[in-house]
Design a protein around this motif. Structure first.
Motif, PDB file in Angstrom:
ATOM      1  N   ILE A 101       0.846  -1.199   0.000  1.00 34.74           N
ATOM      2  CA  ILE A 101       0.000   0.000   0.000  1.00 34.74           C
ATOM      3  C   ILE A 101       0.880   1.248   0.000  1.00 34.74           C
ATOM      4  O   ILE A 101       1.835   1.352   0.771  1.00 34.74           O
ATOM      5  N   VAL A 102       0.549   2.160  -0.902  1.00 33.95           N
ATOM      6  CA  VAL A 102       1.186   3.477  -0.953  1.00 33.95           C
ATOM      7  C   VAL A 102       0.187   4.465  -0.366  1.00 33.95           C
ATOM      8  O   VAL A 102      -0.972   4.466  -0.763  1.00 33.95           O
ATOM      9  N   PHE A 103       0.629   5.286   0.572  1.00 38.42           N
ATOM     10  CA  PHE A 103      -0.284   6.271   1.154  1.00 38.42           C
ATOM     11  C   PHE A 103       0.077   7.652   0.612  1.00 38.42           C
ATOM     12  O   PHE A 103       1.143   8.186   0.911  1.00 38.42           O
ATOM     13  N   ALA A 104      -0.817   8.202  -0.206  1.00 40.51           N
ATOM     14  CA  ALA A 104      -0.578   9.500  -0.852  1.00 40.51           C
ATOM     15  C   ALA A 104      -1.599  10.502  -0.327  1.00 40.51           C
ATOM     16  O   ALA A 104      -2.488  10.146   0.442  1.00 40.51           O
ATOM     17  N   GLY A 105      -1.476  11.738  -0.759  1.00 43.48           N
ATOM     18  CA  GLY A 105      -2.510  12.717  -0.413  1.00 43.48           C
ATOM     19  C   GLY A 105      -1.924  14.008   0.109  1.00 43.48           C
ATOM     20  O   GLY A 105      -0.957  14.001   0.865  1.00 43.48           O
ATOM     21  N   VAL A 106      -2.581  15.097  -0.266  1.00 47.13           N
ATOM     22  CA  VAL A 106      -2.028  16.421   0.007  1.00 47.13           C
ATOM     23  C   VAL A 106      -2.290  16.874   1.448  1.00 47.13           C
ATOM     24  O   VAL A 106      -1.593  17.734   1.967  1.00 47.13           O
ATOM     25  N   GLY A 107      -3.261  16.244   2.102  1.00 53.29           N
ATOM     26  CA  GLY A 107      -3.598  16.713   3.456  1.00 53.29           C
ATOM     27  C   GLY A 107      -3.870  15.565   4.405  1.00 53.29           C
ATOM     28  O   GLY A 107      -4.965  15.463   4.960  1.00 53.29           O
TER      29      GLY A 107
END
Ligand SMILES: Cc1ncc(COP(=O)(O)O)c(C=O)c1O
Length: 415
Positions: A101-107
């Motif tokens: 799992i890759v955890f991405a996201g701007v906030g």
């Protein structure tokens, strides 16, 4: 758009071997219907297109987070690209290995970061210097092994796509500037609880050329030049799908060919979303009424922007076709196909060429498998629709999410 799975046979629309009408007869409309066979075929096509770099494929769950879709892709060897703790939760539920799992996201919130660390997710795609510090400190607090990080670089490249889904230009809210990435890399020893092992980019979705992606990868390589020990480049998603017959888009092989020569010595991660699921899905709706307003023919259906917001949000085009084609229609009209929601933006399509449709006729909104149901809402207190999956062998189907009920509508309210 029609394809090997979503196709006509004797003037009747099928999803693989199943007549669409046989599904709507049981579950009603509006309903999303997905071909798992097509999803898997898309996965194979992407693997082939990028074979030269043997990428790790992390399906971008934001495109369609139905558990049956997630499970199908994970069982076929894909990891997951998650942008919230909720998506991580769903990925784990279908058996995704945490390291995939890759955890991405701007906030990302601190609670989400903590949860992701506790679950041992494989990668954190970091978009903010403070986020980097938070992860470092949380790892220390939780007494965990150093967390593996990719810095999301904003390469200052404007992608050829709709402005709402372009993410790589300088003023976008996404990623870290080139300067910031360089500074972080220089001082990375200040983060003893992090392993900065990669750079991540995602310059937009539904990309209409490969040149911008290639330039973005070149910017990444320039940043990485002083750090030969950093060996992973995550090039995000963005590969386009054809929503209209005449839409001119690069082939996935063209994306593969554009980046492969640059990245042959790197571990490559891809985060395809739309390309895996868009053309595997349709939304079936029923015509409720016909109306002519100002000389324009309008079909009012039971499907609306609450179920499929893309046309209202991005003026996105979806082909709309009859589920049962009349063998020799007398005339075709160019309809506005709209929904019952109280917004003038509520349309599924304009200038849709169809034979006159009687109330009760079924229509299919094609290429609706990505960014469809995931963006559905209860606006106007409508019930979110069911999702049906047609099995990998194409021969059977099952309900993968039931239609909401009035009880669901008020379940979380306190009065
Ligand atoms: C970081 C990231 N990766 C992957 C994707 C998936 O993009 P697509 O559905 O265009 O493949 C997105 C979509 O917004 C994204 O923001």
């Amino acid at each position: 758009m029609l394809n090997h799975s979503i196709r006509y046979f004797q003037n009747e629309l099928y999803c693989d071997d199943i007549p669409v009408q046989s599904i709507t007869a049981e579950v009603g409309t509006p309903v999303y219907i997905y071909s798992l066979k097509r999803v898997l075929a898309n996965l194979s096509r992407i693997r082939e297109a990028f074979a030269a770099v043997q990428p790790h494929i992390h399906y971008s769950a934001k495109a369609n987070a139905n558990l049956a879709i997630l499970r199908t892709l994970v069982n076929a060897g894909a990891g997951i690209d998650a942008v919230s703790a909720g998506e991580i939760h769903k990925a784990l539920l279908v058996g995704t290995k945490p390291e995939d799992i890759v955890f991405a996201g701007v906030g990302k919130t601190r609670d989400e970061l903590r949860y992701a660390l506790e679950q041992n997710v494989g990668w954190f795609n970091v978009e903010n210097s403070l986020e980097l510090q938070y992860i470092n400190d949380l790892v220390a607090e939780l007494k965990r092994e150093p967390a593996r990080v990719a810095l999301r670089l904003n390469p200052d490249i404007t992608a050829a796509t709709h402005r709402y889904i372009a993410t790589g230009h300088k003023a976008a809210k996404f990623g870290l500037s080139i300067q910031t990435v360089k500074e972080i890399l220089k001082k990375r020893s200040q983060f003893p609880h992090l392993k900065i092992e990669g750079i991540h980019i995602h310059i937009g979705s539904q990309l209409h050329n490969t040149a911008a992606t290639r330039r973005a990868v070149q910017v990444v390589l320039e940043c990485l030049a002083p750090y030969p020990e950093i060996r992973t480049v995550n090039i995000g998603g963005g590969m386009a799908v054809r929503y209209a017959e005449d839409e001119d888009i690069p082939r996935w092989e063209d994306f593969g060919a554009a980046i492969a020569p640059l990245l042959k010595d790197y571990q490559v991660i891809l985060e395809p979303g739309r390309s895996l699921v868009a053309d595997a899905g349709l939304m079936a709706v029923t015509v409720l009424y016909f109306k002519e307003q100002g000389g324009e023919p309008i079909l009012i259906t039971d499907g609306s922007m609450a179920e499929l917001i893309r046309p209202a949000l991005y003026e996105a085009h979806h082909e709309i076709v009859p589920v049962n084609k009349s063998p020799s229609p007398d005339t075709y009209l160019n309809f506005h196909v709209v929904g019952p929601v109280c917004e003038s933006a509520d349309a599924l399509g304009h200038n849709v060429s169809l034979a006159q449709m009687e109330p009760g006729a079924l229509l299919a909104v094609l290429t609706a498998g990505a960014y469809g149901m995931v963006m559905a809402s209860n606006y106007n207190q409508r019930l979110r629709p069911p999702e049906v999956v047609v099995a990998e062998d194409g021969a059977s189907w099952k309900l993968a999410r039931r239609r909401e009920t009035w009880e669901d509508l008020t379940l979380t309210e306190i009065y």
